[in-house]
Design an enzyme around this catalytic site. Structure first.
Site, PDB file in Angstrom:
ATOM      1  CG  ASP A 139      -2.254   0.640   1.016  1.00  0.00           C
ATOM      2  OD1 ASP A 139      -2.257   1.873   0.935  1.00  0.00           O
ATOM      3  OD2 ASP A 139      -3.277  -0.061   0.926  1.00  0.00           O
ATOM      4  CG  HIS A 172      -5.293   3.805   1.305  1.00  0.00           C
ATOM      5  ND1 HIS A 172      -4.918   2.517   0.977  1.00  0.00           N
ATOM      6  CD2 HIS A 172      -6.605   3.898   1.008  1.00  0.00           C
ATOM      7  CE1 HIS A 172      -5.963   1.868   0.501  1.00  0.00           C
ATOM      8  NE2 HIS A 172      -7.002   2.682   0.507  1.00  0.00           N
ATOM      9  CG  ASN A 263     -14.417   1.920  -3.346  1.00  0.00           C
ATOM     10  OD1 ASN A 263     -14.611   0.790  -2.907  1.00  0.00           O
ATOM     11  ND2 ASN A 263     -13.632   2.782  -2.747  1.00  0.00           N
ATOM     12  CB  SER A 327      -9.383   0.361   0.697  1.00  0.00           C
ATOM     13  OG  SER A 327      -8.813   0.524  -0.563  1.00  0.00           O
TER      14      SER A 327
END
Length: 589
Positions: A139, A172, A263, A327
């Site tokens: 990530d 994130h 998404n 996520s």
């Protein structure tokens, strides 16, 4: 196991990536435009060629065998030349994926991770390097100074800046890490795992974007370090052969890969890459009412669902905050996988266990897959364990008929030793129709075989097919897995080579009977491969043969075959192309 070789040098040439082409001022002489590409090679010669014609090489990823992926700056002419090499597997412009999140953890209770914690299931221990699962967050990095993460954090690698400091500068990755593995320390939040060893592969920059080559490098690093789980809360709408190579490599080397589905909303077939890939568990997002989240991608690739709306987790600087997205759902599953692998499961066994114990919450299979992940159920010690699909592959078989034929290679096992049956189904993904089925009786604790399934009357239009295997034991417990293959374009009739002329003359010298064939052959596709002359007896046994390697569209020559046997009856000529198509003709002697 091959290790990653990473070479980083400052790229002086302006690079235009997948997001658009750069423009230069009018009225000036400009050099040929270049881009950063990933080049997948299959031989040392191709690797050398790709390196030689690059303006700059920034990274080399070594897969198994001779296969590599070279990332560098290339002109279009260089890429066109590489595309013409048969030992270059692919070229692709080095695109980007981005963090999947951005809409703002009751989820821990909902997936029964708290029940697992009460049973002393933490995913690890508090001693670095000794026991416990190793979970890699692939990530934007991890804020390893966060009070909920610092104890579990072991190490990381920064593929964006090419150093060993994987500190998060986006937030994130830190939020994802907290859901997967925040410590139970009476402050902040708690994760699905609470004591697993936490690692960070920083592949996304401060804006949440990462190149395909860096993401692939992070996945490969996770595998080469021997980590158990890799979480990918990132994605995009385009597939990448480089990232696919990395997923295959990691899965084959024991890593359980979990990815956010995306998404893109509840439109059909909206799952993003790399969650689409069969080596990866695709996770959709649900809300507090067990409904599919309004933003969650859906499609046949969805394998599991997990909480993804208003998930509370760790944030930069030591705080907590809520975020929504697939996520946030993905690390619930990654943490559950870490719990299982801490208990001795392999990545494939853990994947099967997560599916078999998921909770059906009444959504469609394209929304929930096998159901909502349930950590406690996955960790329960059932007296009758489910059988396991250890491996499943689907391989197209080249034939001369109009059918699409596939070999399904499979291996199953059961720790209770009470295997009962294996059921196979071949489905055309285009129309969802069942093409073929097979049922095999099995027994004891393991079984394996290769089974031929046929899609009759296929039109050769490169359809995608999926084989599903369901293995059942004598108590009715079952497990399943799927494998998908895209049929090659059916060019058998068009590509078959032709015998243009064929004549035979014979003579006898001493004890030898000799036959000489003169021949000319051609192939419209220009991929001639071999010409063989055989001398046969009356029972069609081959007495002698000789072959010539040929190439291109046309070839001619002569062969001599001989025998001491006076029972010679026929001379047969066979021409074969590189695809295995062949044509034969005979002459009596």
């Amino acid at each position: 196991m091959l290790m990653i070789d990473v070479f980083r040098r400052e790229v002086l040439t302006k690079i235009t990536a997948a997001i658009g082409l750069s423009s230069l001022g009018a009225g000036r002489a400009v050099a040929q435009e270049v881009n950063e590409y990933n080049v997948g090679t299959a031989s040392p010669a191709a690797e050398q060629a790709a390196s030689d014609v690059a303006n700059e090489v920034s990274q080399v990823l070594n897969w198994d065998g001779d296969e590599k992926t070279i990332t560098g700056v290339y002109s279009q002419e260089a890429i066109d030349n590489l595309d013409n090499r048969p030992d270059v597997r692919y070229t692709e412009i080095n695109g980007t994926y981005q963090a999947i999140s951005e809409t703002r953890p009751w989820g821990i209770d909902r997936v029964d991770a708290d029940v697992a914690h009460s049973n002393d299931e933490t995913g690890g221990d508090d001693t670095d390097g000794e026991g416990g699962a190793h979970v890699s967050i692939i990530d934007s990095g991890v804020d390893y100074g966060h009070g909920d993460l610092t104890t579990n954090y072991i190490d990381g690698k920064d593929f964006v800046n090419d150093d060993g400091d994987a500190m998060d500068d986006n937030g994130h990755g830190t939020h994802v890490a907290g859901t997967g593995d925040a410590e139970d320390n009476d402050q902040g939040v708690i994760g699905v795992c609470t004591a697993a060893h936490l690692h960070a592969a920083k592949v996304l920059n401060s804006d949440g974007y990462g190149s395909w080559s860096n993401i692939a490098a992070g996945i490969k690093w996770t595998a080469d370090q021997g980590h158990d789980v890799g979480n990918l809360s990132l994605g995009g709408t385009s597939g990448s052969r480089t990232v696919r190579d990395a997923c295959q490599y990691a899965y084959d080397n024991g890593v359980l890969l979990v990815a956010a589905a995306g998404n893109e909303g509840p439109s059909p077939n909206s799952v993003l890459y790399p969650a689409v890939y069969e080596e990866v568990i695709a996770v959709s997002a649900t809300d507090r009412s067990d409904d599919i989240a309004r933003f969650s991608s859906t499609g046949p690739e969805i394998e599991l669902a997990a909480p993804g709306v208003n998930v509370l987790s760790t944030t930069l600087g030591g705080g907590t905050g809520e975020k929504s997205g697939t996520s946030m759902a993905s690390p619930h599953v990654a943490g559950a996988g870490g719990q299982l692998m801490d208990n001795g499961y392999t990545n494939r066994e853990a994947r099967t266990k997560l599916r078999d114990t998921a909770e059906d919450i009444g959504l469609s299979s394209t929304e929930q897959g096998h159901g909502l992940v349930n950590v406690a159920a996955a960790l329960s010690d059932d007296s009758n364990s489910s059988p396991t699909v250890d491996s499943l592959s689907l391989t197209e078989v080249e034939t001369d008929n109009d059918d699409a034929e596939f070999d399904v290679g499979w291996q199953v096992s059961d720790s209770d030793g009470d295997l009962d049956s294996v059921d196979l189904t071949l489905t055309d993904d285009t129309d969802g129709e069942t093409e073929d089925t097979a049922s095999i009786d099995v027994s004891d604790d393991s079984a394996s075989d290769t089974t031929r399934l046929v899609a009759s009357g296929d039109d050769g239009s490169s359809n995608s097919y999926t084989a599903e295997l369901i293995v059942t034991d004598t108590n009715g417990a079952s497990s399943s897995d799927t494998a998908t293959e895209t049929e090659s374009e059916d060019t058998t009739d068009a590509s078959a080579p032709t015998i243009d002329s064929f004549s035979v003359s014979t003579r006898t010298t001493g004890v030898w009977f000799r036959a000489e064939s003169d021949w000319a052959v051609s192939d419209d596709d220009g991929d001639l491969d071999a010409v063989t002359t055989e001398l046969l007896d009356s029972d069609q046994n081959v007495l002698d043969s000789t072959s010539s390697n040929v190439s291109g569209s046309n070839a001619s020559g002569s062969h001599e075959v001989r025998t001491r046997n006076s029972d010679s009856d026929v001379v047969r000529l066979t021409v074969t192309d590189a695809a295995g198509n062949h044509t034969s003709d005979t002459r009596d002697v």
